[in-house]
Motif scaffolding. Structure first.
Motif, mmCIF file in Angstrom:
data_model
loop_
_atom_site.group_PDB
_atom_site.id
_atom_site.type_symbol
_atom_site.label_atom_id
_atom_site.label_comp_id
_atom_site.label_asym_id
_atom_site.label_seq_id
_atom_site.Cartn_x
_atom_site.Cartn_y
_atom_site.Cartn_z
ATOM 1 N N GLU A 153 6.245 96.175 -17.769
ATOM 2 C CA GLU A 153 5.676 97.078 -16.768
ATOM 3 C C GLU A 153 5.179 96.303 -15.547
ATOM 4 O O GLU A 153 5.351 96.740 -14.400
ATOM 5 N N GLY A 154 4.583 95.149 -15.771
ATOM 6 C CA GLY A 154 4.092 94.335 -14.660
ATOM 7 C C GLY A 154 5.224 93.848 -13.768
ATOM 8 O O GLY A 154 5.108 93.855 -12.537
ATOM 9 N N VAL A 155 6.327 93.412 -14.406
ATOM 10 C CA VAL A 155 7.470 92.951 -13.622
ATOM 11 C C VAL A 155 8.071 94.111 -12.819
ATOM 12 O O VAL A 155 8.441 93.952 -11.645
ATOM 13 N N GLU A 156 8.170 95.275 -13.456
ATOM 14 C CA GLU A 156 8.720 96.443 -12.757
ATOM 15 C C GLU A 156 7.844 96.847 -11.575
ATOM 16 O O GLU A 156 8.358 97.192 -10.504
ATOM 17 N N LEU A 157 6.534 96.830 -11.762
ATOM 18 C CA LEU A 157 5.630 97.182 -10.659
ATOM 19 C C LEU A 157 5.718 96.155 -9.532
ATOM 20 O O LEU A 157 5.659 96.510 -8.342
ATOM 21 N N THR A 158 5.859 94.883 -9.887
ATOM 22 C CA THR A 158 6.009 93.839 -8.869
ATOM 23 C C THR A 158 7.296 94.037 -8.075
ATOM 24 O O THR A 158 7.316 93.919 -6.843
ATOM 25 N N GLN A 159 8.373 94.345 -8.784
ATOM 26 C CA GLN A 159 9.648 94.592 -8.111
ATOM 27 C C GLN A 159 9.546 95.795 -7.174
ATOM 28 O O GLN A 159 10.006 95.749 -6.023
ATOM 29 N N LYS A 160 8.937 96.866 -7.658
ATOM 30 C CA LYS A 160 8.790 98.066 -6.841
ATOM 31 C C LYS A 160 7.916 97.800 -5.624
ATOM 32 O O LYS A 160 8.211 98.258 -4.508
ATOM 33 N N SER A 161 6.850 97.036 -5.801
ATOM 34 C CA SER A 161 5.961 96.724 -4.688
ATOM 35 C C SER A 161 6.665 95.878 -3.637
ATOM 36 O O SER A 161 6.496 96.099 -2.430
ATOM 37 N N MET A 162 7.481 94.915 -4.079
ATOM 38 C CA MET A 162 8.190 94.072 -3.124
ATOM 39 C C MET A 162 9.204 94.882 -2.331
ATOM 40 O O MET A 162 9.300 94.740 -1.098
#
Length: 224
Positions: free
Chosen positions: A118-127
C-alpha cells in the motif's frame, strides 16, 4: 522705368499691412504659388513617411511583447523538464516493484507485507499526481495510430484485422510536457492490415505524408 523711393516702399508696406489686418486676400505670383504647393506636397510625403515608421515601430513593439510573453510561458512550462525526466526513472522503478509482487504474496494476508504494498502504491500515485500538476502527461497510446513524434516502434505485429501502423502494445509508457516529449512511448505496431487514416499531426499537415515506423531498436528493447 519708375524709380521707387523710400516713401513709395513705405507706402507699399503700409498697404500690405493694412490688407492683412482687414482680412483682404493677398495676391501671390505664380512662382510663389508653385513653391507653396511643392512645399505642401513635400510636407505631405514627410508626414506619410513618419506615419509609416510609427506603424512599423508599433507593430515591431507588439511582436516583441508577444514573443517575450511566449518565451516566459515556455520557460515556466519547461523549466522542470530536466528534473521531470530524471523522476521518470523513479516512477518506472515503483511500477516495476509493484509488478514484480506475485499474486499469492499479495493475497497472503500478511499485514506487514500488505502495508508495504500500500505504501509503494501511494508513493507511485503521489509521484504521478505531482508530475501531472506540473504539466507532465503520460502517454499510453494503445489502439492509436503510430506517431513518430511521440512513439518509438520496438517491433511489428502481423495482424490483417487491424489497420496498419496501429499501436497494439505499449512496452513502456511515454511522457510529455506540453508538446515537448520527455520520453517517447515504446510500442509495438501492427503490420499487414488495411491502410490507416492519416493522423492529424502538424508534421503530416505540412508535408502531406504519413510516417512509417522505423526498424526495431534492439538496444531500447533490451533496456526495456
Amino acid at each position: 522705368m519708375k524709380i521707387m523711393n523710400a516713401e513709395d516702399n513705405h507706402s507699399e508696406a503700409v498697404d500690405e499691412n493694412a490688407a492683412s489686418q482687414t482680412g483682404e486676400p493677398r495676391e501671390y505670383s505664380s512662382d510663389q504659388a508653385e513653391q507653396a504647393n511643392a512645399a505642401l506636397i513635400e510636407l505631405g510625403k514627410e508626414v506619410e513617411d513618419l506615419r509609416d515608421k510609427l506603424l512599423r515601430s508599433a507593430a515591431e513593439a507588439e511582436n516583441v511583447r508577444r514573443r517575450s510573453q511566449r518565451e516566459v510561458a515556455d520557460a515556466k512550462s519547461f523549466s522542470i523538464a530536466n528534473f521531470a525526466r530524471d523522476m521518470l526513472g523513479v516512477a518506472d522503478n515503483l511500477t516495476r516493484a509493484l509488478e514484480a509482487i506475485p499474486d499469492d504474496a499479495r493475497n497472503s494476508g500478511d499485514p506487514g507485507f500488505a502495508a508495504l504494498i500500500e505504501g509503494v502504491e501511494l508513493t507511485q500515485k503521489s509521484m504521478h499526481g505531482a508530475l501531472q500538476r506540473h504539466g507532465v502527461q503520460k502517454l499510453e497510446p494503445e489502439g492509436e495510430r503510430f506517431d513518430p513524434n511521440f512513439h518509438q516502434a520496438m517491433f511489428e505485429v502481423p495482424n490483417a484485422d487491424i489497420p496498419n501502423n496501429t499501436v497494439v502494445q505499449v512496452v513502456q509508457a511515454g511522457y510529455r510536457i506540453g508538446e515537448r516529449v520527455l520520453r517517447p512511448a515504446m510500442v509495438g505496431v501492427s503490420k499487414g492490415g488495411p491502410k490507416a487514416a492519416p493522423a492529424a499531426t502538424e508534421a503530416q499537415t505540412e508535408h502531406g505524408d504519413s510516417a512509417e515506423p522505423g526498424p526495431p531498436d534492439e538496444i531500447a528493447t533490451r533496456d526495456a
